[in-house]
Design an enzyme around this catalytic site. Structure first.
Site, PDB file in Angstrom:
ATOM      1  N   LYS A  23       0.676  -1.012   0.150  1.00 16.83           N
ATOM      2  CA  LYS A  23       0.009  -0.165   0.310  1.00 16.83           C
ATOM      3  C   LYS A  23       0.891   1.928  -0.490  1.00 16.83           C
ATOM      4  CE  LYS A  23      -2.650  -1.175   3.999  1.00 16.83           C
ATOM      5  NZ  LYS A  23      -1.509  -2.309   4.222  1.00 16.83           N
TER       6      LYS A  23
ATOM      7  N   ARG B 162      -8.786   1.150   8.790  1.00 11.47           N
ATOM      8  CA  ARG B 162      -8.962  -0.072   9.036  1.00 11.47           C
ATOM      9  C   ARG B 162     -10.142  -0.487   9.751  1.00 11.47           C
ATOM     10  NH1 ARG B 162      -3.019   0.671   8.894  1.00 11.47           N
ATOM     11  NH2 ARG B 162      -1.693  -1.064   8.821  1.00 11.47           N
TER      12      ARG B 162
ATOM     13  N   ARG C  17      11.446  -5.812   4.888  1.00  7.56           N
ATOM     14  CA  ARG C  17      11.293  -4.104   4.653  1.00  7.56           C
ATOM     15  C   ARG C  17      12.331  -3.536   5.145  1.00  7.56           C
ATOM     16  NH1 ARG C  17       5.012  -2.172   5.612  1.00  7.56           N
ATOM     17  NH2 ARG C  17       5.051  -3.271   7.144  1.00  7.56           N
TER      18      ARG C  17
ATOM     19  N   ARG D 154      10.723  -2.247  11.310  1.00  7.68           N
ATOM     20  CA  ARG D 154      10.485  -1.611  11.690  1.00  7.68           C
ATOM     21  C   ARG D 154      10.363  -2.200  13.248  1.00  7.68           C
ATOM     22  NH1 ARG D 154       4.644   0.073   8.388  1.00  7.68           N
ATOM     23  NH2 ARG D 154       4.796  -1.526  10.422  1.00  7.68           N
TER      24      ARG D 154
ATOM     25  N   ARG E 178      -0.668  -8.647  13.126  1.00  4.77           N
ATOM     26  CA  ARG E 178      -0.965  -7.935  12.414  1.00  4.77           C
ATOM     27  C   ARG E 178      -2.710  -8.716  10.692  1.00  4.77           C
ATOM     28  NH1 ARG E 178       4.516  -5.245  11.003  1.00  4.77           N
ATOM     29  NH2 ARG E 178       2.678  -3.977   9.829  1.00  4.77           N
TER      30      ARG E 178
END
Ligand code: ADP
Ligand code: ADP
Ligand code: ZN
Length: 213
Positions: free
Chosen positions: A13, A88, A127, A160, A171
């Site tokens: 996203k 969300r 990531r 992160r 998540r």
């Protein structure tokens, strides 16, 4: 143009939202980036949000909605924006809907970036993020020009805290329970468009711009 990005954590996203923002010259608004900035600065909001983020849980709607509504009221949003990571939950979507309708405006598109759970865990472990400017990289798929350094602003890239495998699983659960119902919500409004997010980043972007044209 007002665009919402939907999709699982790690679906791409943010990556696509940034490209859309550049092409259409509208702001890229990520509630996750806003929370991370506040965590980094040690604000009260940041300390509150971190309790939830570290567990892979959603920050309560009340807090999140206020931040988002303040942000979209800023002058740079008058020609539209691309929302990444908001809404969300159904209550978040309803509040946004109400605020936009009161202005006599509407959401143009909700773009669902579709990536199966199996691919997500792999994407998240690679990531790397720039906490200074919000840019995102992947150590294999989308590496920065210089290892560990942001192409855009030259700051250091980090993994992160919430991209650990265990937190990613939470998540994903949260996504399926609380966020996936938004696909129905925006389908009913006639604005949902789905793209195959497993393609190469550039091909996903081409699919999106074709939809927006
Ligand atoms: P991802 O890249 O996984 O989609 P984000 O950067 O959008 O993650 O969000 C990171 C974390 O910030 C979320 O796991 C959640 O704790 C919090 N967060 C971000 N946006 C929202 C939101 N709209 N509602 C509640 N919590 C949010
Ligand atoms: P989200 O905002 O949905 O959480 P990101 O845009 O941060 O997702 O992307 C998650 C990870 O996957 C990042 O490391 C990013 O560089 C990488 N990525 C994004 N799009 C693709 C793609 N089409 N193919 C492979 N990796 C991608
Ligand atoms: Zn940067």
């Amino acid at each position: 143009m007002k665009i919402i990005m939907l999709g699982a954590p790690g679906a791409g996203k943010g990556t696509q939202a940034q490209m859309i923002a550049d092409k259409y010259d509208i702001p890229h608004i990520s509630t996750g980036d806003i929370f991370r900035e506040n965590v980094k600065k040690g604000t009260e909001l940041g300390m509150e949000a971190k309790k939830y983020m570290d567990q892979g849980l959603l920050v309560p709607d009340e807090l999140t909605v206020k931040i988002l509504l303040d942000r979209v009221a800023k002058p740079d949003c008058k020609n539209g924006y691309v929302l990444d990571g908001f809404p969300r939950t159904i209550p978040q979507a309803e509040v946004l809907d109400k605020a936009i309708t009161e202005l006599g405006e509407k959401i143009d598109y909700a773009i669902n970036v579709d990536v199966p759970d199996e691919n997500i865990i792999r994407r998240m472990s690679g990531r790397r993020a720039c906490l200074a400017c919000g840019a995102t990289y992947h150590i294999e798929h989308i590496p920065p020009k210089q290892e560990g350094i942001c192409d855009k602003c030259g700051k250091e890239l980090v993994q992160r805290d919430d991209d650990k495998e265990e937190t990613v699983k939470n998540r994903l659960d949260v996504y399926h329970k609380q966020t996936q119902p938004l696909i129905d919500f925006y389908t009913k409004q006639g604005v949902l468009r789905t793209v195959d997010g497993t393609m190469d980043m550039k091909d996903v972007f081409t699919a999106i711009t074709t939809l927006l044209a």
